[in-house]
Write a protein that holds these residues in place. Structure first.
Motif, short mmCIF file in Angstrom:
data_model
loop_
_atom_site.label_atom_id
_atom_site.label_comp_id
_atom_site.label_asym_id
_atom_site.label_seq_id
_atom_site.Cartn_x
_atom_site.Cartn_y
_atom_site.Cartn_z
N UNK A 1 10.96 -7.19 -17.26
CA UNK A 1 9.86 -6.61 -16.48
C UNK A 1 9.03 -5.71 -17.40
N UNK A 2 7.71 -5.82 -17.28
CA UNK A 2 6.81 -4.99 -18.06
C UNK A 2 6.95 -3.52 -17.68
N UNK A 3 6.71 -2.64 -18.65
CA UNK A 3 6.74 -1.21 -18.40
C UNK A 3 5.56 -0.82 -17.52
N UNK A 4 5.81 0.07 -16.55
CA UNK A 4 4.75 0.52 -15.65
C UNK A 4 4.57 2.03 -15.84
N UNK A 5 3.33 2.43 -16.09
CA UNK A 5 2.97 3.83 -16.27
C UNK A 5 1.92 4.18 -15.23
N UNK A 6 2.12 5.30 -14.55
CA UNK A 6 1.15 5.74 -13.55
C UNK A 6 0.79 7.20 -13.77
N UNK A 7 -0.49 7.44 -13.99
CA UNK A 7 -1.00 8.82 -14.02
C UNK A 7 -1.11 9.27 -12.57
N UNK A 8 -0.62 10.47 -12.28
CA UNK A 8 -0.47 10.88 -10.89
C UNK A 8 -0.65 12.39 -10.73
N UNK A 9 -0.76 12.80 -9.47
CA UNK A 9 -0.71 14.20 -9.06
C UNK A 9 0.30 14.32 -7.93
N UNK A 10 0.83 15.49 -7.74
CA UNK A 10 1.86 15.71 -6.72
C UNK A 10 1.33 15.49 -5.31
N UNK A 11 0.13 15.92 -5.02
CA UNK A 11 -0.40 15.93 -3.66
C UNK A 11 -1.31 14.74 -3.37
N UNK A 12 -1.07 13.61 -4.00
CA UNK A 12 -1.97 12.46 -3.91
C UNK A 12 -1.39 11.36 -3.02
N UNK A 13 -1.97 11.13 -1.83
CA UNK A 13 -1.44 10.07 -0.96
C UNK A 13 -1.61 8.66 -1.56
N UNK A 14 -2.67 8.46 -2.34
CA UNK A 14 -2.87 7.15 -2.97
C UNK A 14 -1.80 6.88 -4.02
N UNK A 15 -1.38 7.94 -4.71
CA UNK A 15 -0.30 7.80 -5.70
C UNK A 15 1.00 7.41 -4.99
N UNK A 16 1.27 8.04 -3.86
CA UNK A 16 2.49 7.73 -3.09
C UNK A 16 2.46 6.27 -2.61
N UNK A 17 1.29 5.80 -2.16
CA UNK A 17 1.17 4.41 -1.71
C UNK A 17 1.39 3.43 -2.86
N UNK A 18 0.79 3.75 -4.01
CA UNK A 18 0.94 2.87 -5.17
C UNK A 18 2.40 2.83 -5.62
N UNK A 19 3.04 3.98 -5.66
CA UNK A 19 4.45 4.05 -6.05
C UNK A 19 5.31 3.23 -5.09
N UNK A 20 5.05 3.35 -3.81
CA UNK A 20 5.80 2.62 -2.80
C UNK A 20 5.64 1.10 -2.98
N UNK A 21 4.41 0.64 -3.21
CA UNK A 21 4.16 -0.78 -3.40
C UNK A 21 4.89 -1.29 -4.65
N UNK A 22 4.82 -0.52 -5.73
CA UNK A 22 5.49 -0.93 -6.96
C UNK A 22 7.00 -1.02 -6.74
N UNK A 23 7.56 -0.06 -6.02
CA UNK A 23 9.00 -0.09 -5.73
C UNK A 23 9.35 -1.29 -4.86
N UNK A 24 8.49 -1.61 -3.90
CA UNK A 24 8.72 -2.79 -3.05
C UNK A 24 8.72 -4.08 -3.87
N UNK A 25 7.99 -4.08 -4.98
CA UNK A 25 7.90 -5.27 -5.83
C UNK A 25 8.95 -5.26 -6.94
N UNK A 26 9.90 -4.32 -6.85
CA UNK A 26 11.04 -4.35 -7.75
C UNK A 26 10.97 -3.44 -8.96
#
Length: 85
Positions: A1-26
């Motif tokens: 699996x390719x390495x995944x890097x995400x620039x993020x902030x603690x209080x970012x709902x879009x970051x939480x959604x992206x993280x959740x989708x990535x986790x759902x995809x393994x």
């Protein structure tokens, strides 16, 4: 699996959604770079992506973009092949 890097902030709902989708995809090894804790990382993100908003997601060497871009890539069937390399 390719390495995944995400620039993020603690209080970012879009970051939480992206993280959740990535986790759902393994994705189990997600490198999160918190630009709200390190201003130098924010500047590095802007220089690397040309964008000021988070999240900014890289899969391998490919800049996917933000949460909407990630979701669109997934809907189009392109996320899993990119993750798998």
């Amino acid at each position: 699996m390719n390495k995944v890097v995400m620039y993020s902030k603690d209080y970012c709902p879009y970051c939480a959604r992206a993280k959740s989708l990535l986790e759902q995809r393994g994705v189990t090894d997600l490198e999160i770079i918190r630009i709200d804790q390190d201003p130098a990382q924010r500047e590095a993100m802007i220089a690397r992506t040309g964008r000021r908003t988070v999240p900014q997601i890289y899969i391998g060497d490919t800049h996917v973009g933000g949460c909407d871009d990630l979701q669109a890539l997934d809907r189009a069937g392109g996320l899993q092949p990119l993750l798998n390399g």
